[in-house]
Design a protein around this motif. Structure first.
Motif, PDB file in Angstrom:
ATOM      1  N   VAL A   1      72.702 -58.905 -87.863  1.00  0.00           N
ATOM      2  CA  VAL A   1      73.675 -59.409 -88.837  1.00  0.00           C
ATOM      3  C   VAL A   1      74.858 -60.051 -88.120  1.00  0.00           C
ATOM      4  O   VAL A   1      75.411 -61.059 -88.579  1.00  0.00           O
ATOM      5  CB  VAL A   1      74.145 -58.270 -89.762  1.00  0.00           C
ATOM      6  CG1 VAL A   1      75.344 -58.714 -90.598  1.00  0.00           C
ATOM      7  CG2 VAL A   1      73.003 -57.830 -90.673  1.00  0.00           C
ATOM      8  N   ARG A   2      75.215 -59.505 -86.975  1.00  0.00           N
ATOM      9  CA  ARG A   2      76.356 -60.027 -86.219  1.00  0.00           C
ATOM     10  C   ARG A   2      75.985 -61.175 -85.277  1.00  0.00           C
ATOM     11  O   ARG A   2      76.807 -61.626 -84.494  1.00  0.00           O
ATOM     12  CB  ARG A   2      77.008 -58.885 -85.428  1.00  0.00           C
ATOM     13  CG  ARG A   2      77.652 -57.833 -86.334  1.00  0.00           C
ATOM     14  CD  ARG A   2      78.184 -56.646 -85.558  1.00  0.00           C
ATOM     15  NE  ARG A   2      78.908 -55.717 -86.425  1.00  0.00           N
ATOM     16  CZ  ARG A   2      79.403 -54.541 -86.033  1.00  0.00           C
ATOM     17  NH1 ARG A   2      79.261 -54.167 -84.760  1.00  0.00           N
ATOM     18  NH2 ARG A   2      80.046 -53.753 -86.882  1.00  0.00           N
ATOM     19  N   GLY A   3      74.737 -61.627 -85.367  1.00  0.00           N
ATOM     20  CA  GLY A   3      74.300 -62.780 -84.579  1.00  0.00           C
ATOM     21  C   GLY A   3      74.062 -62.490 -83.119  1.00  0.00           C
ATOM     22  O   GLY A   3      74.196 -63.376 -82.268  1.00  0.00           O
ATOM     23  N   LYS A   4      73.650 -61.260 -82.780  1.00  0.00           N
ATOM     24  CA  LYS A   4      73.545 -60.850 -81.389  1.00  0.00           C
ATOM     25  C   LYS A   4      72.110 -60.565 -80.938  1.00  0.00           C
ATOM     26  O   LYS A   4      71.896 -59.847 -79.971  1.00  0.00           O
ATOM     27  CB  LYS A   4      74.403 -59.607 -81.158  1.00  0.00           C
ATOM     28  CG  LYS A   4      75.894 -59.870 -81.351  1.00  0.00           C
ATOM     29  CD  LYS A   4      76.717 -58.612 -81.106  1.00  0.00           C
ATOM     30  CE  LYS A   4      78.202 -58.892 -81.276  1.00  0.00           C
ATOM     31  NZ  LYS A   4      79.023 -57.667 -81.060  1.00  0.00           N
ATOM     32  N   ILE A   5      71.126 -61.126 -81.627  1.00  0.00           N
ATOM     33  CA  ILE A   5      69.737 -60.999 -81.186  1.00  0.00           C
ATOM     34  C   ILE A   5      69.254 -62.358 -80.702  1.00  0.00           C
ATOM     35  O   ILE A   5      69.453 -63.377 -81.377  1.00  0.00           O
ATOM     36  CB  ILE A   5      68.824 -60.488 -82.327  1.00  0.00           C
ATOM     37  CG1 ILE A   5      69.229 -59.068 -82.749  1.00  0.00           C
ATOM     38  CG2 ILE A   5      67.361 -60.491 -81.886  1.00  0.00           C
ATOM     39  CD1 ILE A   5      68.369 -58.485 -83.847  1.00  0.00           C
ATOM     40  N   ASP A   6      68.630 -62.374 -79.512  1.00  0.00           N
ATOM     41  CA  ASP A   6      68.088 -63.634 -79.008  1.00  0.00           C
ATOM     42  C   ASP A   6      66.759 -63.934 -79.711  1.00  0.00           C
ATOM     43  O   ASP A   6      66.187 -63.078 -80.389  1.00  0.00           O
ATOM     44  CB  ASP A   6      67.893 -63.573 -77.495  1.00  0.00           C
ATOM     45  CG  ASP A   6      66.832 -62.569 -77.080  1.00  0.00           C
ATOM     46  OD1 ASP A   6      65.640 -62.767 -77.409  1.00  0.00           O
ATOM     47  OD2 ASP A   6      67.171 -61.568 -76.413  1.00  0.00           O
ATOM     48  N   VAL A   7      66.284 -65.149 -79.562  1.00  0.00           N
ATOM     49  CA  VAL A   7      65.030 -65.556 -80.213  1.00  0.00           C
ATOM     50  C   VAL A   7      64.015 -65.989 -79.151  1.00  0.00           C
ATOM     51  O   VAL A   7      63.258 -66.935 -79.350  1.00  0.00           O
ATOM     52  CB  VAL A   7      65.276 -66.672 -81.251  1.00  0.00           C
ATOM     53  CG1 VAL A   7      66.063 -66.135 -82.438  1.00  0.00           C
ATOM     54  CG2 VAL A   7      66.021 -67.853 -80.623  1.00  0.00           C
ATOM     55  N   LYS A   8      63.959 -65.253 -78.039  1.00  0.00           N
ATOM     56  CA  LYS A   8      63.056 -65.602 -76.940  1.00  0.00           C
ATOM     57  C   LYS A   8      61.612 -65.221 -77.219  1.00  0.00           C
ATOM     58  O   LYS A   8      60.686 -65.852 -76.702  1.00  0.00           O
ATOM     59  CB  LYS A   8      63.528 -64.918 -75.653  1.00  0.00           C
ATOM     60  CG  LYS A   8      64.858 -65.421 -75.118  1.00  0.00           C
ATOM     61  CD  LYS A   8      65.237 -64.682 -73.833  1.00  0.00           C
ATOM     62  CE  LYS A   8      66.569 -65.167 -73.297  1.00  0.00           C
ATOM     63  NZ  LYS A   8      66.965 -64.424 -72.066  1.00  0.00           N
ATOM     64  N   TYR A   9      61.420 -64.166 -77.988  1.00  0.00           N
ATOM     65  CA  TYR A   9      60.073 -63.633 -78.197  1.00  0.00           C
ATOM     66  C   TYR A   9      59.774 -63.553 -79.694  1.00  0.00           C
ATOM     67  O   TYR A   9      60.700 -63.426 -80.506  1.00  0.00           O
ATOM     68  CB  TYR A   9      59.941 -62.246 -77.564  1.00  0.00           C
ATOM     69  CG  TYR A   9      60.288 -62.226 -76.100  1.00  0.00           C
ATOM     70  CD1 TYR A   9      59.414 -62.734 -75.140  1.00  0.00           C
ATOM     71  CD2 TYR A   9      61.511 -61.714 -75.665  1.00  0.00           C
ATOM     72  CE1 TYR A   9      59.735 -62.722 -73.789  1.00  0.00           C
ATOM     73  CE2 TYR A   9      61.849 -61.698 -74.318  1.00  0.00           C
ATOM     74  CZ  TYR A   9      60.952 -62.206 -73.387  1.00  0.00           C
ATOM     75  OH  TYR A   9      61.290 -62.205 -72.059  1.00  0.00           O
ATOM     76  N   PRO A  10      58.502 -63.593 -80.071  1.00  0.00           N
ATOM     77  CA  PRO A  10      58.154 -63.543 -81.500  1.00  0.00           C
ATOM     78  C   PRO A  10      58.741 -62.330 -82.209  1.00  0.00           C
ATOM     79  O   PRO A  10      59.245 -62.451 -83.336  1.00  0.00           O
ATOM     80  CB  PRO A  10      56.623 -63.506 -81.483  1.00  0.00           C
ATOM     81  CG  PRO A  10      56.242 -64.190 -80.218  1.00  0.00           C
ATOM     82  CD  PRO A  10      57.304 -63.829 -79.225  1.00  0.00           C
ATOM     83  N   SER A  11      58.695 -61.155 -81.567  1.00  0.00           N
ATOM     84  CA  SER A  11      59.223 -59.959 -82.223  1.00  0.00           C
ATOM     85  C   SER A  11      60.743 -60.027 -82.366  1.00  0.00           C
ATOM     86  O   SER A  11      61.300 -59.516 -83.350  1.00  0.00           O
ATOM     87  CB  SER A  11      58.824 -58.698 -81.454  1.00  0.00           C
ATOM     88  OG  SER A  11      59.330 -58.729 -80.128  1.00  0.00           O
TER      89      SER A  11
ATOM     90  N   LEU B   1      69.185 -69.232 -85.907  1.00  0.00           N
ATOM     91  CA  LEU B   1      70.170 -69.913 -85.061  1.00  0.00           C
ATOM     92  C   LEU B   1      71.201 -70.651 -85.915  1.00  0.00           C
ATOM     93  O   LEU B   1      72.393 -70.669 -85.582  1.00  0.00           O
ATOM     94  CB  LEU B   1      69.453 -70.884 -84.118  1.00  0.00           C
ATOM     95  CG  LEU B   1      68.605 -70.218 -83.018  1.00  0.00           C
ATOM     96  CD1 LEU B   1      67.807 -71.276 -82.261  1.00  0.00           C
ATOM     97  CD2 LEU B   1      69.480 -69.408 -82.068  1.00  0.00           C
ATOM     98  N   ASP B   2      70.767 -71.240 -87.019  1.00  0.00           N
ATOM     99  CA  ASP B   2      71.707 -71.881 -87.938  1.00  0.00           C
ATOM    100  C   ASP B   2      72.661 -70.847 -88.544  1.00  0.00           C
ATOM    101  O   ASP B   2      73.861 -71.102 -88.699  1.00  0.00           O
ATOM    102  CB  ASP B   2      70.949 -72.610 -89.049  1.00  0.00           C
ATOM    103  CG  ASP B   2      70.242 -73.865 -88.560  1.00  0.00           C
ATOM    104  OD1 ASP B   2      70.570 -74.345 -87.455  1.00  0.00           O
ATOM    105  OD2 ASP B   2      69.346 -74.355 -89.279  1.00  0.00           O
ATOM    106  N   TYR B   3      72.121 -69.692 -88.874  1.00  0.00           N
ATOM    107  CA  TYR B   3      72.936 -68.597 -89.395  1.00  0.00           C
ATOM    108  C   TYR B   3      73.986 -68.182 -88.364  1.00  0.00           C
ATOM    109  O   TYR B   3      75.162 -67.977 -88.709  1.00  0.00           O
ATOM    110  CB  TYR B   3      72.019 -67.427 -89.753  1.00  0.00           C
ATOM    111  CG  TYR B   3      72.698 -66.098 -89.968  1.00  0.00           C
ATOM    112  CD1 TYR B   3      73.340 -65.801 -91.167  1.00  0.00           C
ATOM    113  CD2 TYR B   3      72.679 -65.116 -88.964  1.00  0.00           C
ATOM    114  CE1 TYR B   3      73.943 -64.565 -91.364  1.00  0.00           C
ATOM    115  CE2 TYR B   3      73.280 -63.883 -89.157  1.00  0.00           C
ATOM    116  CZ  TYR B   3      73.908 -63.612 -90.357  1.00  0.00           C
ATOM    117  OH  TYR B   3      74.515 -62.393 -90.550  1.00  0.00           O
ATOM    118  N   CYS B   4      73.585 -68.089 -87.097  1.00  0.00           N
ATOM    119  CA  CYS B   4      74.523 -67.705 -86.042  1.00  0.00           C
ATOM    120  C   CYS B   4      75.630 -68.748 -85.884  1.00  0.00           C
ATOM    121  O   CYS B   4      76.796 -68.399 -85.657  1.00  0.00           O
ATOM    122  CB  CYS B   4      73.788 -67.514 -84.721  1.00  0.00           C
ATOM    123  SG  CYS B   4      72.672 -66.108 -84.689  1.00  0.00           S
TER     124      CYS B   4
END
Length: 284
Positions: free
Chosen positions: A74-84, A275-278
């Protein structure tokens, strides 16, 4: 004097299962509730589950790994490197867009470990290890020495350790014969043995403590309408609804299925959406 405690965990956004557990617990005339983490995701319900948690009003709450995923996502602190990672992030975005005011901050404040004295017994409660709410150290088939870790130094010493995380109901002994217990999962119980896995009811635990100790231990399995839960998901905007519907049918989670996740991530552009949300978060 007797105290009856309902111990539950791993709701994972499954409102139908949580409602069934709560109805059954009221029939068991419990005196208090302990929630052992992982409230939301991947199920579709957010505000409804939060309202129900407030009605239940647990006297003990600890923070699970999926609770951390909610907060960080929710705070935009997860990367999107992997499918999970995309899966966790996009689900957390959905939670953030549905969350009641103050919910995420409150979840972030939940402790990792709580000690609670009931009758003559001192209970230690954590989602997994007392200092780490993730990992497979406490999977049911691990060695006894792994389970010794749940008994952190305390004064007075912990007599009974309760954890969750692995979605299996457990009652076993540590090396010194102190007791380790797990209530199983409300929203996502599973078992590697097919005949046992077929029991996909909501699992939770009722402990009765009297002046001598644990007078009874009751692992409860409560049926609910899985098709109705699937309908809640289908009528919502929850991401990965296909996987949730499939889980309602098979009882299997697809959190670490890269093939299925990659296909859906590409189909819907979930990484770009997050990423747009972040970016929008950064502009506020």
């Amino acid at each position: 004097m007797k105290t009856r405690i309902a111990v539950f965990s791993d709701v994972h956004g499954n409102l139908s299962a949580m409602r069934a557990m709560y109805r059954d617990s009221r029939q068991q005339h419990v005196d208090q509730y302990w929630f052992v983490g992982d409230l939301l995701m991947p199920g579709p319900s957010v505000s409804e589950i939060w309202r129900l948690l407030k009605i239940i009003n647990p006297s003990v709450i600890v923070r699970g790994n999926w609770d951390d995923l909610v907060v960080n996502g929710v705070r935009g602190k997860i990367d999107v490197k992997y499918p999970s990672h995309i899966y966790f992030a996009r689900l957390a975005q959905y939670v953030g867009q549905s969350a009641p005011r103050g919910m995420v901050d409150e979840i972030a404040s939940w402790p990792l470990h709580v000690t609670k004295k009931v009758g003559p017994l001192n209970f230690g409660i954590s989602h997994n290890l007392p200092w780490l709410n993730m990992g497979q150290d406490l999977f049911p088939t691990q060695s006894t020495k792994n389970f010794d870790q749940v008994f952190t130094p305390a004064d007075p010493p912990i007599d009974v350790a309760i954890y969750a995380h692995v979605h299996h109901e457990i009652m076993r002994y540590a090396s010194d014969e102190r007791i380790v217990m797990n209530p199983g999962a409300v929203g996502e119980p599973f078992n590697g043995w097919d005949k046992l896995h077929r029991d996909m009811r909501a699992h939770y635990l009722v402990i009765e403590v009297d002046d001598l100790g644990m007078a009874s231990v009751n692992f409860r399995h409560v049926g609910y309408d899985r098709k109705a839960e699937q309908a809640i998901a289908d009528q919502s905007a929850v991401p990965y609804v296909e996987l949730y519907d499939l889980m309602m049918h098979t009882g299997r989670a697809y959190t670490h299925d890269p093939e299925k996740l990659t296909r859906l991530n590409q189909k819907y552009g979930y990484a770009t959406q997050y990423l747009d949300y972040c970016k929008r978060l950064g502009q506020n």
